[in-house]
Design an enzyme around this catalytic site. Structure first.
Site, mmCIF file in Angstrom:
data_model
loop_
_atom_site.group_PDB
_atom_site.id
_atom_site.type_symbol
_atom_site.label_atom_id
_atom_site.label_comp_id
_atom_site.label_asym_id
_atom_site.label_seq_id
_atom_site.Cartn_x
_atom_site.Cartn_y
_atom_site.Cartn_z
ATOM 1 N N HIS A 178 -2.718 -1.005 -3.398
ATOM 2 C CA HIS A 178 -3.923 -0.211 -3.173
ATOM 3 C C HIS A 178 -3.925 1.011 -4.089
ATOM 4 C CE1 HIS A 178 -4.416 -1.901 1.178
ATOM 5 N NE2 HIS A 178 -4.841 -2.736 0.243
ATOM 6 N N SER A 208 0.863 -1.180 0.000
ATOM 7 C CA SER A 208 0.000 0.000 0.000
ATOM 8 C C SER A 208 0.900 1.230 0.000
ATOM 9 C CB SER A 208 -0.956 -0.037 1.205
ATOM 10 O OG SER A 208 -1.882 1.040 1.143
ATOM 11 N N ASP A 252 -4.704 -4.826 5.913
ATOM 12 C CA ASP A 252 -4.926 -5.675 4.749
ATOM 13 C C ASP A 252 -3.672 -6.520 4.494
ATOM 14 O OD1 ASP A 252 -6.230 -6.757 2.574
ATOM 15 O OD2 ASP A 252 -5.760 -5.086 1.235
#
Length: 200
Positions: free
Chosen positions: A49, A22, A142
């Protein structure tokens, strides 16, 4: 290959590598992926992401820097060894048991779609012990559940050292949920990826 990398890869057969990242992930990936040779024998699938409201140029950007073919994953596309795939924005990316991709617009996971957990959990179910999972820098949890699923299925799990990560939240969440096989800084992850060529 160092003793650490030799111990991690000894006796393993790897068919695919899934990578999640991310915040700070593009820089980390640009330090890791260009080391891969053109004839790297595994599929490499990446979830980074991304904002939902714009097209992704990741495949184009990375193709300029990688010897391996790079493409954006698409629904029903079969995975090919020796290719790098990026998840498209706005869709969860899964790997089916027949080793093809599927896309869905189910609810975000950890506020993200694509979600790292979705890719990693489906890949673990498809590849089992022949999968390697790598989780890099990021600002959410995540990927923690996905890495735990990979470990439970016998796959190799590697998490970026939180002290080396631009944002430590994601690596720390994974380490706390289930201890990975290795916690490494980016240079060591890059060396490990290059060493995978030797076990083909």
């Amino acid at each position: 290959m160092t003793a650490v990398h030799n111990a991690l890869l000894a006796g393993r057969k790897i068919d695919a590598v899934v990578i999640g990242a991310s915040a700070g992930g593009i820089d980390a990936l640009l330090r890791i992926l260009p080391v891969l040779p053109r004839h790297f024998g595994f599929s490499v699938i990446v979830v980074l992401h991304l904002p939902d409201d714009r097209d992704s140029r990741l495949a184009e950007v990375f193709q300029q820097r990688l010897a391996m073919p790079v493409r954006q994953a698409d629904d029903k596309m079969p995975l090919e060894a020796g290719s790098v795939y990026f998840a498209p924005p706005g869709y969860h990316l899964s790997i089916e048991r027949d080793f093809s991709f599927s896309l869905s617009q189910e609810d975000p996971v950890h506020f993200s779609r694509p979600a790292i957990d979705v890719l990693m959990e489906s890949a673990a179910d498809a590849y089992g012990e022949r999968l390697a999972g790598i989780l890099l820098t990021g600002a959410s949890a995540d990927g923690a559940a996905g890495m735990a699923r990979i470990a439970a299925c016998g796959g190799l799990t590697v998490v970026q050292d939180p002290l080396d990560a631009e944002i430590a939240t994601m690596p720390l969440a994974a380490i706390r949920l289930r201890a990975p096989d290795a916690v490494l800084p980016v240079p060591a992850i890059r060396t490990l990826m290059a060493a995978m060529k030797e076990i083909q």
